[in-house]
Enzyme design. Structure first.
Site, PDB file in Angstrom:
ATOM      1  N   THR A 133      -5.396  -0.527   7.508  1.00 44.26           N
ATOM      2  CA  THR A 133      -6.753  -0.909   7.927  1.00 44.26           C
ATOM      3  C   THR A 133      -6.748  -1.154   9.429  1.00 44.26           C
ATOM      4  OG1 THR A 133      -7.085  -1.911   5.777  1.00 44.26           O
ATOM      5  CG2 THR A 133      -8.594  -2.601   7.552  1.00 44.26           C
ATOM      6  N   CYS A 143      -5.674  -9.553   3.268  1.00 44.07           N
ATOM      7  CA  CYS A 143      -6.635  -8.725   4.017  1.00 44.07           C
ATOM      8  C   CYS A 143      -8.004  -9.337   4.283  1.00 44.07           C
ATOM      9  CB  CYS A 143      -6.790  -7.388   3.321  1.00 44.07           C
ATOM     10  SG  CYS A 143      -5.246  -6.451   3.416  1.00 44.07           S
ATOM     11  N   PHE A 144      -8.607 -10.048   3.326  1.00 48.43           N
ATOM     12  CA  PHE A 144      -9.999 -10.475   3.542  1.00 48.43           C
ATOM     13  C   PHE A 144     -10.143 -11.271   4.843  1.00 48.43           C
ATOM     14  CE2 PHE A 144     -11.995 -10.334  -1.021  1.00 48.43           C
ATOM     15  CZ  PHE A 144     -11.909  -8.954  -0.981  1.00 48.43           C
ATOM     16  N   LEU A 183      -7.418   0.108  -2.684  1.00 49.12           N
ATOM     17  CA  LEU A 183      -6.825  -0.488  -3.890  1.00 49.12           C
ATOM     18  C   LEU A 183      -6.821  -2.010  -3.775  1.00 49.12           C
ATOM     19  CD1 LEU A 183      -3.723  -1.757  -3.363  1.00 49.12           C
ATOM     20  CD2 LEU A 183      -3.155   0.634  -3.200  1.00 49.12           C
ATOM     21  N   THR A 235      -1.105  -4.612   9.706  1.00 45.96           N
ATOM     22  CA  THR A 235      -1.983  -4.779  10.879  1.00 45.96           C
ATOM     23  C   THR A 235      -2.483  -6.226  10.884  1.00 45.96           C
ATOM     24  OG1 THR A 235      -3.775  -3.882   9.503  1.00 45.96           O
ATOM     25  CG2 THR A 235      -2.769  -2.373  11.071  1.00 45.96           C
ATOM     26  N   VAL A 252       0.833  -1.213   0.000  1.00 45.60           N
ATOM     27  CA  VAL A 252       0.000   0.000   0.000  1.00 45.60           C
ATOM     28  C   VAL A 252       0.865   1.260   0.000  1.00 45.60           C
ATOM     29  CG1 VAL A 252      -1.645   1.337   1.370  1.00 45.60           C
ATOM     30  CG2 VAL A 252      -2.005  -1.083   1.006  1.00 45.60           C
ATOM     31  N   THR A 298      -3.311 -10.279  12.009  1.00 46.27           N
ATOM     32  CA  THR A 298      -4.089 -10.861  13.110  1.00 46.27           C
ATOM     33  C   THR A 298      -3.150 -11.143  14.283  1.00 46.27           C
ATOM     34  OG1 THR A 298      -5.520 -11.869  11.465  1.00 46.27           O
ATOM     35  CG2 THR A 298      -5.639 -12.771  13.702  1.00 46.27           C
TER      36      THR A 298
HETATM   37  P1  NAD Z   1       3.120  -4.832   3.946  1.00 44.08           P
HETATM   38  O1  NAD Z   1       3.428  -5.887   4.934  1.00 44.08           O
HETATM   39  O2  NAD Z   1       3.370  -5.076   2.494  1.00 44.08           O
HETATM   40  O3  NAD Z   1       3.942  -3.506   4.307  1.00 44.08           O
HETATM   41  C1  NAD Z   1       4.035  -2.985   5.587  1.00 44.08           C
HETATM   42  C2  NAD Z   1       5.431  -2.383   5.759  1.00 44.08           C
HETATM   43  O4  NAD Z   1       5.480  -1.685   6.988  1.00 44.08           O
HETATM   44  C3  NAD Z   1       6.572  -3.397   5.798  1.00 44.08           C
HETATM   45  O5  NAD Z   1       7.509  -3.100   4.774  1.00 44.08           O
HETATM   46  C4  NAD Z   1       7.173  -3.244   7.197  1.00 44.08           C
HETATM   47  O6  NAD Z   1       8.572  -3.413   7.224  1.00 44.08           O
HETATM   48  C5  NAD Z   1       6.800  -1.820   7.517  1.00 44.08           C
HETATM   49  N1  NAD Z   1       6.766  -1.523   8.958  1.00 44.08           N
HETATM   50  C6  NAD Z   1       6.116  -2.192   9.952  1.00 44.08           C
HETATM   51  N2  NAD Z   1       6.281  -1.557  11.115  1.00 44.08           N
HETATM   52  C7  NAD Z   1       7.055  -0.482  10.869  1.00 44.08           C
HETATM   53  C8  NAD Z   1       7.553   0.569  11.674  1.00 44.08           C
HETATM   54  N3  NAD Z   1       7.273   0.643  12.975  1.00 44.08           N
HETATM   55  N4  NAD Z   1       8.318   1.512  11.085  1.00 44.08           N
HETATM   56  C9  NAD Z   1       8.616   1.470   9.766  1.00 44.08           C
HETATM   57  N5  NAD Z   1       8.144   0.504   8.946  1.00 44.08           N
HETATM   58  C10 NAD Z   1       7.373  -0.449   9.493  1.00 44.08           C
HETATM   59  O7  NAD Z   1       1.608  -4.422   4.202  1.00 44.08           O
HETATM   60  P2  NAD Z   1       0.565  -3.842   3.130  1.00 44.08           P
HETATM   61  O8  NAD Z   1       0.027  -4.947   2.295  1.00 44.08           O
HETATM   62  O9  NAD Z   1       1.160  -2.653   2.475  1.00 44.08           O
HETATM   63  O10 NAD Z   1      -0.627  -3.413   4.110  1.00 44.08           O
HETATM   64  C11 NAD Z   1      -0.477  -2.294   4.956  1.00 44.08           C
HETATM   65  C12 NAD Z   1      -1.832  -1.953   5.530  1.00 44.08           C
HETATM   66  O11 NAD Z   1      -2.718  -1.578   4.472  1.00 44.08           O
HETATM   67  C13 NAD Z   1      -2.546  -3.094   6.263  1.00 44.08           C
HETATM   68  O12 NAD Z   1      -3.258  -2.551   7.345  1.00 44.08           O
HETATM   69  C14 NAD Z   1      -3.515  -3.638   5.236  1.00 44.08           C
HETATM   70  O13 NAD Z   1      -4.649  -4.212   5.836  1.00 44.08           O
HETATM   71  C15 NAD Z   1      -3.904  -2.373   4.490  1.00 44.08           C
HETATM   72  N6  NAD Z   1      -4.315  -2.582   3.100  1.00 44.08           N
HETATM   73  C16 NAD Z   1      -3.620  -3.441   2.297  1.00 44.08           C
HETATM   74  C17 NAD Z   1      -3.987  -3.581   0.951  1.00 44.08           C
HETATM   75  C18 NAD Z   1      -3.244  -4.498   0.022  1.00 44.08           C
HETATM   76  O14 NAD Z   1      -3.672  -4.639  -1.110  1.00 44.08           O
HETATM   77  N7  NAD Z   1      -2.152  -5.115   0.421  1.00 44.08           N
HETATM   78  C19 NAD Z   1      -5.046  -2.815   0.443  1.00 44.08           C
HETATM   79  C20 NAD Z   1      -5.720  -1.940   1.299  1.00 44.08           C
HETATM   80  C21 NAD Z   1      -5.338  -1.830   2.630  1.00 44.08           C
HETATM   81  C1  UGA Z   2      -9.157  -6.493  -1.654  1.00 45.13           C
HETATM   82  C2  UGA Z   2     -10.219  -5.445  -1.998  1.00 45.13           C
HETATM   83  O1  UGA Z   2     -10.722  -5.701  -3.308  1.00 45.13           O
HETATM   84  C3  UGA Z   2      -9.633  -4.046  -1.950  1.00 45.13           C
HETATM   85  O2  UGA Z   2     -10.659  -3.083  -2.163  1.00 45.13           O
HETATM   86  C4  UGA Z   2      -9.001  -3.817  -0.577  1.00 45.13           C
HETATM   87  O3  UGA Z   2      -8.388  -2.550  -0.547  1.00 45.13           O
HETATM   88  C5  UGA Z   2      -7.968  -4.892  -0.320  1.00 45.13           C
HETATM   89  O4  UGA Z   2      -8.595  -6.197  -0.400  1.00 45.13           O
HETATM   90  C6  UGA Z   2      -7.353  -4.817   1.041  1.00 45.13           C
HETATM   91  O5  UGA Z   2      -7.911  -4.225   1.943  1.00 45.13           O
HETATM   92  O6  UGA Z   2      -6.298  -5.436   1.147  1.00 45.13           O
HETATM   93  P1  UGA Z   2      -7.184  -7.688  -2.953  1.00 45.13           P
HETATM   94  O7  UGA Z   2      -7.228  -8.629  -1.807  1.00 45.13           O
HETATM   95  O8  UGA Z   2      -5.894  -7.105  -3.353  1.00 45.13           O
HETATM   96  O9  UGA Z   2      -8.171  -6.449  -2.667  1.00 45.13           O
HETATM   97  O10 UGA Z   2      -7.784  -8.406  -4.248  1.00 45.13           O
HETATM   98  P2  UGA Z   2      -9.266  -8.766  -4.720  1.00 45.13           P
HETATM   99  O11 UGA Z   2      -9.381  -8.457  -6.144  1.00 45.13           O
HETATM  100  O12 UGA Z   2     -10.290  -8.193  -3.823  1.00 45.13           O
HETATM  101  O13 UGA Z   2      -9.289 -10.343  -4.575  1.00 45.13           O
HETATM  102  C7  UGA Z   2      -9.291 -10.970  -3.295  1.00 45.13           C
HETATM  103  C8  UGA Z   2      -9.447 -12.459  -3.478  1.00 45.13           C
HETATM  104  O14 UGA Z   2     -10.782 -12.777  -3.898  1.00 45.13           O
HETATM  105  C9  UGA Z   2      -8.519 -13.044  -4.539  1.00 45.13           C
HETATM  106  O15 UGA Z   2      -8.026 -14.290  -4.106  1.00 45.13           O
HETATM  107  C10 UGA Z   2      -9.417 -13.210  -5.742  1.00 45.13           C
HETATM  108  O16 UGA Z   2      -8.987 -14.204  -6.622  1.00 45.13           O
HETATM  109  C11 UGA Z   2     -10.738 -13.569  -5.070  1.00 45.13           C
HETATM  110  N1  UGA Z   2     -11.908 -13.247  -5.912  1.00 45.13           N
HETATM  111  C12 UGA Z   2     -12.194 -11.958  -6.200  1.00 45.13           C
HETATM  112  C13 UGA Z   2     -12.705 -14.273  -6.359  1.00 45.13           C
HETATM  113  O17 UGA Z   2     -12.459 -15.462  -6.083  1.00 45.13           O
HETATM  114  N2  UGA Z   2     -13.796 -13.964  -7.127  1.00 45.13           N
HETATM  115  C14 UGA Z   2     -14.122 -12.684  -7.450  1.00 45.13           C
HETATM  116  O18 UGA Z   2     -15.144 -12.468  -8.154  1.00 45.13           O
HETATM  117  C15 UGA Z   2     -13.296 -11.660  -6.981  1.00 45.13           C
END
Ligand code: NAD
Ligand code: UGA
Length: 451
Positions: free
Chosen positions: A134, A274-275, A165, A94, A16, A96
């Site tokens: 989140t 995330c889900f 995203l 963040t 993110v 579990t």
């Molecule tokens: P990630 O694990 O890819 O990245 C998190 C980063 O934070 C890591 O590089 C880690 O080294 C760094 N970090 C942790 N603690 C730190 C600290 N104290 N100081 C400096 N760096 C630190 O995680 P992500 O997938 O980017 O997700 C981040 C957040 O966004 C989560 O809460 C997730 O639920 C939310 N989110 C993720 C997605 C997604 O698609 N991955 C989408 C929407 C929201």
């Molecule tokens: C999801 C949400 O779509 C984002 O809006 C949110 O920001 C993000 O989680 C998050 O908080 O991390 P992401 O997990 O990256 O995004 O990808 P998705 O496209 O949502 O797919 C999630 C899972 O559901 C995948 O394994 C995908 O293959 C599956 N999926 C999705 C299905 O099996 N069927 C569908 O119709 C859609």
């Protein structure tokens, strides 16, 4: 008092933080953006040509912004960036909780809390602190409490600006978001952040709410999306039993404008970082507020997901056990167009097949073999990582498709039939392959949700 945001710091250079800050820097040339992370290897990768994450379009944006108004630095160098920042995004993981109260369900806020302490120690003047990660609802209370105890004398306003995203489409989602959500208590702070997004997001797509609604909306949005996947997957099993076709059913459902066509693709189950964690967090919150009915409802969404993975793995396992015991797995990523395999259905499916004593041949476009192997609870003795699809399929008794990579939709099934074991079957956990061609080549084909 309205303030302009000219210097942004973001803590967390992950899936993110990295793409979001790259797009902000790209769209706001007048704003200077610094991304800070504890992980030195990750920062080194962001500063190299081999970025730490794969996202279509990301490399081009980083190329034109890095060194201009975007930089990636380690936390050791981060204090000055925090001191200079008008706004600090917290974009750390963040996960579990694994121990303590709420273990197995509640979100672990220790990384967020450590960011809040770091900000409290180094910020100067008035600073917006923005929850991008989140969070469980009311997490901002915790952040506010830590900031209030800082010794630096800076003042703060906390905003919730959750990210929506999806991986694989992150750049498109960031450049053209359905909505940007800003929750807060101070209207001027909300407007200062809205001003950043107004550089490229239409005003009508910038939603303002209270802090708690913003935090809860993010958890609820993921829960609703996951619930749709579990709903269509529950229907997929009934389709298989009745010779209905899940894609036809989904298309009928989706043509109802009240339901809509998206997120109705049946699969081996949802994955991603995330889900599951956000559903567990929501379930924990329901239980915390003694709402047993809602907790059980959301638990059902997770249960169907586990059931779906298990039943599809068992179909492939039963076939492979009756034959030579070799399974080719096509796809390890949790969805196409990403190298991310966190909570990928492939992990549970592979572990179940290994527990059944089968030999696995794994292939993926982007997932790094070494990293994936750490998720295999029975080790890698019975596993081979293959550089090509042919290598994975050669001699295989079952071919199991677990990610919907475009390449798998265009496979040459006659050529694969010639190298697979005699009597091999195909198990398509994504309903993406050309079933007609695979059958014509001689394979028996199971496809999720197809009668
Ligand atoms: P990630 O694990 O890819 O990245 C998190 C980063 O934070 C890591 O590089 C880690 O080294 C760094 N970090 C942790 N603690 C730190 C600290 N104290 N100081 C400096 N760096 C630190 O995680 P992500 O997938 O980017 O997700 C981040 C957040 O966004 C989560 O809460 C997730 O639920 C939310 N989110 C993720 C997605 C997604 O698609 N991955 C989408 C929407 C929201
Ligand atoms: C999801 C949400 O779509 C984002 O809006 C949110 O920001 C993000 O989680 C998050 O908080 O991390 P992401 O997990 O990256 O995004 O990808 P998705 O496209 O949502 O797919 C999630 C899972 O559901 C995948 O394994 C995908 O293959 C599956 N999926 C999705 C299905 O099996 N069927 C569908 O119709 C859609």
């Amino acid at each position: 008092m309205k303030r302009r945001v000219l210097n942004i710091a973001c803590i967390g250079a992950g899936y993110v933080g990295g793409p979001t800050m790259a797009v902000i820097a790209d769209r706001c040339p007048d704003i200077s953006v610094t991304v800070v992370d504890l992980n030195e290897a990750r920062i080194a990768a962001w500063n190299s040509d081999a970025l730490p994450i794969y996202e279509p379009g990301l490399a081009e944006i980083v190329k034109r912004t890095r060194g201009r108004n975007l930089r990636f630095i380690t936390q050791a160098e981060g204090a000055a960036a925090i001191a200079q920042a008008d706004a600090v995004f917290i974009s750390v993981n963040t996960p579990t909780k694994t121990q303590g109260e709420g273990a197995g369900k509640a979100s672990d806020l220790s990384y967020v809390e450590s960011c809040a302490r770091y900000i409290a120690d180094h910020a100067t003047g008035h600073t917006l602190v923005i929850e991008k990660s989140t969070m469980p609802v009311r997490a901002a209370d915790t952040i506010k409490r830590i900031l209030a105890n800082g010794k630096g004398g800076a003042t703060f306003h906390v905003l919730s600006n959750p990210e929506f995203l999806a991986e694989g489409t992150a750049i498109r989602d960031l450049e053209k978001p359905d909505r940007v959500l800003i929750g807060g208590e101070d209207p001027d702070s909300i407007e200062a952040l809205a001003e950043v997004y107004r550089h490229w997001v239409p005003e009508k797509a910038i939603l303002r709410t209270g802090l708690w609604s913003a935090e809860l909306s993010k958890l609820a949005a993921n829960a609703f999306l996951a619930q749709r996947v579990s709903s269509i997957n529950a229907i997929s099993a009934l389709c298989e039993a009745t010779e209905a076709d899940v894609d036809e059913v989904a298309s009928v459902l989706g043509s109802d404008s009240r339901i809509g066509p998206k997120f109705l693709k049946s699969s081996v189950g949802f994955g991603g970082s995330c889900f599951k964690k956000d559903l567990l967090s929501l379930i924990y919150l329901c239980e915390f507020y003694q709402l047993a009915g809602p907790a059980a409802y959301w638990q059902g969404v997770l249960d169907i997901n586990e059931w779906q993975k298990h039943r599809i793995a068992e179909l492939a396992a039963a076939h492979a056990r009756r034959n030579g015991g070799i399974v080719a797995i096509l796809g390890l990523a949790f969805k196409k167009d990403t190298n991310d395999f966190r909570e990928s259905p492939a992990i549970d499916v592979c572990n179940q097949l290994l527990a059944a004593g089968l030999q696995l041949r794994l292939h993926d476009e982007r997932v790094e073999a070494q990293a994936f192997s750490a998720c295999l609870t029975r080790g890698t003795k019975s596993v081979r990582f293959c550089g090509s699809i042919d290598e994975a399929v050669e001699g295989a008794d079952a071919i199991l498709v677990l990610t919907e990579w475009d390449r798998y939709a265009k496979l040459d099934w006659s050529a694969l039939f010639a190298i697979a074991a005699h009597g091999a079957s195909v198990f398509d956990g994504r309903a993406v392959i050309d079933r007609v061609a695979a059958r014509a080549a001689g394979f028996k084909v199971y496809s999720v949700g197809k009668g």
